[in-house]
Scaffold this motif. Structure first.
Motif, PDB file in Angstrom:
ATOM      1  N   LEU A   1     -43.727  -1.658   9.068  1.00  0.00           N
ATOM      2  CA  LEU A   1     -44.655  -1.080   8.100  1.00  0.00           C
ATOM      3  C   LEU A   1     -44.964   0.373   8.436  1.00  0.00           C
ATOM      4  O   LEU A   1     -45.013   1.232   7.544  1.00  0.00           O
ATOM      5  CB  LEU A   1     -45.951  -1.889   8.068  1.00  0.00           C
ATOM      6  N   ALA A   2     -45.137   0.659   9.712  1.00  0.00           N
ATOM      7  CA  ALA A   2     -45.422   2.033  10.136  1.00  0.00           C
ATOM      8  C   ALA A   2     -44.253   2.954   9.805  1.00  0.00           C
ATOM      9  O   ALA A   2     -44.451   4.088   9.345  1.00  0.00           O
ATOM     10  CB  ALA A   2     -45.713   2.064  11.637  1.00  0.00           C
ATOM     11  N   PHE A   3     -43.025   2.474  10.007  1.00  0.00           N
ATOM     12  CA  PHE A   3     -41.846   3.280   9.696  1.00  0.00           C
ATOM     13  C   PHE A   3     -41.741   3.555   8.198  1.00  0.00           C
ATOM     14  O   PHE A   3     -41.356   4.652   7.782  1.00  0.00           O
ATOM     15  CB  PHE A   3     -40.577   2.575  10.178  1.00  0.00           C
ATOM     16  N   VAL A   4     -42.074   2.547   7.379  1.00  0.00           N
ATOM     17  CA  VAL A   4     -42.032   2.723   5.927  1.00  0.00           C
ATOM     18  C   VAL A   4     -43.056   3.773   5.498  1.00  0.00           C
ATOM     19  O   VAL A   4     -42.760   4.664   4.680  1.00  0.00           O
ATOM     20  CB  VAL A   4     -42.300   1.386   5.202  1.00  0.00           C
ATOM     21  N   CYS A   5     -44.266   3.659   6.046  1.00  0.00           N
ATOM     22  CA  CYS A   5     -45.325   4.618   5.691  1.00  0.00           C
ATOM     23  C   CYS A   5     -44.963   6.041   6.112  1.00  0.00           C
ATOM     24  O   CYS A   5     -45.326   7.012   5.446  1.00  0.00           O
ATOM     25  CB  CYS A   5     -46.645   4.203   6.339  1.00  0.00           C
ATOM     26  N   ALA A   6     -44.243   6.154   7.225  1.00  0.00           N
ATOM     27  CA  ALA A   6     -43.850   7.475   7.729  1.00  0.00           C
ATOM     28  C   ALA A   6     -42.530   7.946   7.119  1.00  0.00           C
ATOM     29  O   ALA A   6     -42.072   9.052   7.414  1.00  0.00           O
ATOM     30  CB  ALA A   6     -43.718   7.435   9.247  1.00  0.00           C
ATOM     31  N   GLU A   7     -41.919   7.098   6.272  1.00  0.00           N
ATOM     32  CA  GLU A   7     -40.666   7.420   5.584  1.00  0.00           C
ATOM     33  C   GLU A   7     -39.533   7.713   6.564  1.00  0.00           C
ATOM     34  O   GLU A   7     -38.708   8.601   6.352  1.00  0.00           O
ATOM     35  CB  GLU A   7     -40.856   8.604   4.625  1.00  0.00           C
ATOM     36  N   VAL A   8     -39.500   6.956   7.654  1.00  0.00           N
ATOM     37  CA  VAL A   8     -38.400   7.077   8.623  1.00  0.00           C
ATOM     38  C   VAL A   8     -37.711   5.728   8.828  1.00  0.00           C
ATOM     39  O   VAL A   8     -36.896   5.580   9.744  1.00  0.00           O
ATOM     40  CB  VAL A   8     -38.907   7.619   9.981  1.00  0.00           C
ATOM     41  N   ASP A   9     -38.023   4.738   7.973  1.00  0.00           N
ATOM     42  CA  ASP A   9     -37.452   3.403   8.125  1.00  0.00           C
ATOM     43  C   ASP A   9     -35.936   3.400   7.939  1.00  0.00           C
ATOM     44  O   ASP A   9     -35.246   2.523   8.466  1.00  0.00           O
ATOM     45  CB  ASP A   9     -38.104   2.428   7.135  1.00  0.00           C
ATOM     46  N   TRP A  10     -35.406   4.375   7.203  1.00  0.00           N
ATOM     47  CA  TRP A  10     -33.968   4.447   6.966  1.00  0.00           C
ATOM     48  C   TRP A  10     -33.181   4.655   8.266  1.00  0.00           C
ATOM     49  O   TRP A  10     -32.018   4.262   8.368  1.00  0.00           O
ATOM     50  CB  TRP A  10     -33.645   5.585   5.986  1.00  0.00           C
ATOM     51  N   ALA A  11     -33.831   5.260   9.262  1.00  0.00           N
ATOM     52  CA  ALA A  11     -33.147   5.551  10.525  1.00  0.00           C
ATOM     53  C   ALA A  11     -32.796   4.280  11.295  1.00  0.00           C
ATOM     54  O   ALA A  11     -31.883   4.289  12.126  1.00  0.00           O
ATOM     55  CB  ALA A  11     -34.008   6.456  11.394  1.00  0.00           C
ATOM     56  N   VAL A  12     -33.501   3.184  11.034  1.00  0.00           N
ATOM     57  CA  VAL A  12     -33.255   1.931  11.754  1.00  0.00           C
ATOM     58  C   VAL A  12     -31.881   1.360  11.417  1.00  0.00           C
ATOM     59  O   VAL A  12     -31.165   0.860  12.293  1.00  0.00           O
ATOM     60  CB  VAL A  12     -34.356   0.894  11.428  1.00  0.00           C
ATOM     61  N   ASP A  13     -31.495   1.429  10.143  1.00  0.00           N
ATOM     62  CA  ASP A  13     -30.226   0.842   9.701  1.00  0.00           C
ATOM     63  C   ASP A  13     -29.130   1.875   9.463  1.00  0.00           C
ATOM     64  O   ASP A  13     -28.007   1.501   9.114  1.00  0.00           O
ATOM     65  CB  ASP A  13     -30.449   0.049   8.402  1.00  0.00           C
ATOM     66  N   THR A  14     -29.445   3.137   9.636  1.00  0.00           N
ATOM     67  CA  THR A  14     -28.457   4.196   9.379  1.00  0.00           C
ATOM     68  C   THR A  14     -27.906   4.740  10.696  1.00  0.00           C
ATOM     69  O   THR A  14     -28.681   5.244  11.522  1.00  0.00           O
ATOM     70  CB  THR A  14     -29.090   5.350   8.584  1.00  0.00           C
ATOM     71  N   PRO A  15     -26.599   4.658  10.915  1.00  0.00           N
ATOM     72  CA  PRO A  15     -26.026   5.208  12.155  1.00  0.00           C
ATOM     73  C   PRO A  15     -26.035   6.732  12.125  1.00  0.00           C
ATOM     74  O   PRO A  15     -26.162   7.340  11.061  1.00  0.00           O
ATOM     75  CB  PRO A  15     -24.596   4.654  12.154  1.00  0.00           C
ATOM     76  N   GLN A  16     -25.895   7.335  13.278  1.00  0.00           N
ATOM     77  CA  GLN A  16     -25.853   8.790  13.353  1.00  0.00           C
ATOM     78  C   GLN A  16     -24.634   9.303  12.596  1.00  0.00           C
ATOM     79  O   GLN A  16     -23.527   8.773  12.733  1.00  0.00           O
ATOM     80  CB  GLN A  16     -25.789   9.245  14.805  1.00  0.00           C
ATOM     81  N   PRO A  17     -24.811  10.344  11.781  1.00  0.00           N
ATOM     82  CA  PRO A  17     -23.677  10.873  10.997  1.00  0.00           C
ATOM     83  C   PRO A  17     -22.531  11.308  11.904  1.00  0.00           C
ATOM     84  O   PRO A  17     -22.764  11.975  12.919  1.00  0.00           O
ATOM     85  CB  PRO A  17     -24.301  12.077  10.267  1.00  0.00           C
ATOM     86  N   PRO A  18     -21.304  10.948  11.568  1.00  0.00           N
ATOM     87  CA  PRO A  18     -20.144  11.380  12.376  1.00  0.00           C
ATOM     88  C   PRO A  18     -19.825  12.850  12.118  1.00  0.00           C
ATOM     89  O   PRO A  18     -19.898  13.321  10.985  1.00  0.00           O
ATOM     90  CB  PRO A  18     -19.023  10.466  11.891  1.00  0.00           C
ATOM     91  N   LYS A  19     -19.471  13.536  13.161  1.00  0.00           N
ATOM     92  CA  LYS A  19     -19.119  14.944  13.022  1.00  0.00           C
ATOM     93  C   LYS A  19     -17.743  15.066  12.379  1.00  0.00           C
ATOM     94  O   LYS A  19     -16.792  14.406  12.802  1.00  0.00           O
ATOM     95  CB  LYS A  19     -19.116  15.626  14.387  1.00  0.00           C
ATOM     96  N   PRO A  20     -17.624  15.908  11.349  1.00  0.00           N
ATOM     97  CA  PRO A  20     -16.310  16.040  10.697  1.00  0.00           C
ATOM     98  C   PRO A  20     -15.281  16.669  11.636  1.00  0.00           C
ATOM     99  O   PRO A  20     -15.621  17.467  12.511  1.00  0.00           O
ATOM    100  CB  PRO A  20     -16.614  16.956   9.502  1.00  0.00           C
ATOM    101  N   THR A  21     -14.061  16.274  11.444  1.00  0.00           N
ATOM    102  CA  THR A  21     -12.976  16.797  12.276  1.00  0.00           C
ATOM    103  C   THR A  21     -12.721  18.263  11.957  1.00  0.00           C
ATOM    104  O   THR A  21     -12.524  18.630  10.783  1.00  0.00           O
ATOM    105  CB  THR A  21     -11.689  15.992  12.054  1.00  0.00           C
TER     106      THR A  21
END
Length: 250
Positions: free
Chosen positions: A24-44
């Protein structure tokens, strides 16, 4: 992230409640997406091959530039959100526990490690709740039978988040409540058993009316027997012409 004060400290037997509050705290802070989203891969990065002339090489660099810029922005956003989530979590876990959890690069993997570590604790807690529900008895006192029923209902509700298979059906909870009543409610229980319809936990709160009737019959007092010792509970200050079966507590 100011709602950190509303998140209980994770100690072991409260993992389910802790995780709900953290989410709930993550949703309120609008950072809940980080839990299920992996770190973006660096383009080659582009490589100039022997066959590439200057024009071809410049084209490759132009095509790579927006990819690099997009990655830089997305990665910075992810790193910031991930850092906030990790710091938030670590500040809501008991110090001795947080030291035993291996470090992870992402908050998603860190939460998985925490869940894995406390799965056993949740099972133990579920067993404790089930034992309490089966053995719990109403002995009077407190705020009366309504509070007793609510406590049993709350204990049953805590089982569902641990495991869907542990959810108690309303009919079973009603039977557990009935079994927890003392002999003073035998008439009420017999009347319930004779009813053709099944009651839910709200309707069984009618036991309060039965308690009032019993209280009146004892002149405002309820006497319960526990461990072969009689305990007298004053359920009100109303006077009665009948003689009480015990002295009111001072």
């Amino acid at each position: 992230m100011g709602c950190i004060k509303d998140v209980p400290t994770l100690r072991g037997d409260n993992y389910t409640e802790w995780r709900k509050k953290v989410d709930l705290a993550f949703v309120c802070a609008e950072v809940d997406w980080a839990v299920d989203t992996p770190q973006p891969p660096k383009p080659t990065e582009p490589v100039r091959e022997d066959k590439d002339d200057d024009a071809a090489w410049e084209k490759k660099k132009r095509e790579y530039a927006p990819l690099e810029m997009s990655y830089t922005l997305e990665n910075k956003k992810w790193v910031t959100a991930n850092k906030k989530c990790m710091a938030f979590i670590k500040n809501t876990i008991e110090h001795a526990i947080v030291d035993s959890i291996a470090e992870c690069a992402s908050v998603g993997k860190y939460l998985e490690k925490i869940k894995s570590q406390f799965t056993g604790s949740s099972k133990i807690y579920a067993i404790q709740l089930l034992k309490q529900l089966v053995t719990k008895k109403y002995t009077g006192g407190g705020r009366g039978i309504r509070e007793h029923i609510l406590r049993m209902s709350n204990m049953a509700a805590k089982l569902k988040p641990m495991d869907a298979d542990l959810e108690l059906k309303p009919a079973l909870l009603v039977h557990l409540v009935m079994a927890s009543l003392q002999k003073e409610f035998d008439t009420f229980v017999v009347n319930y058993n004779m009813q053709p319809e099944r009651w839910d936990i709200e309707k069984i709160a009618m036991c309060v009316q039965g308690e009032d009737i019993i209280k009146f019959s004892y002149g405002g007092f309820l006497n319960y027997v526990k461990d072969n010792k009689k305990k007298n509970f004053n359920q009100g200050n109303q006077s009665s012409s009948s003689k009480p079966h015990g002295k009111a507590p001072m």
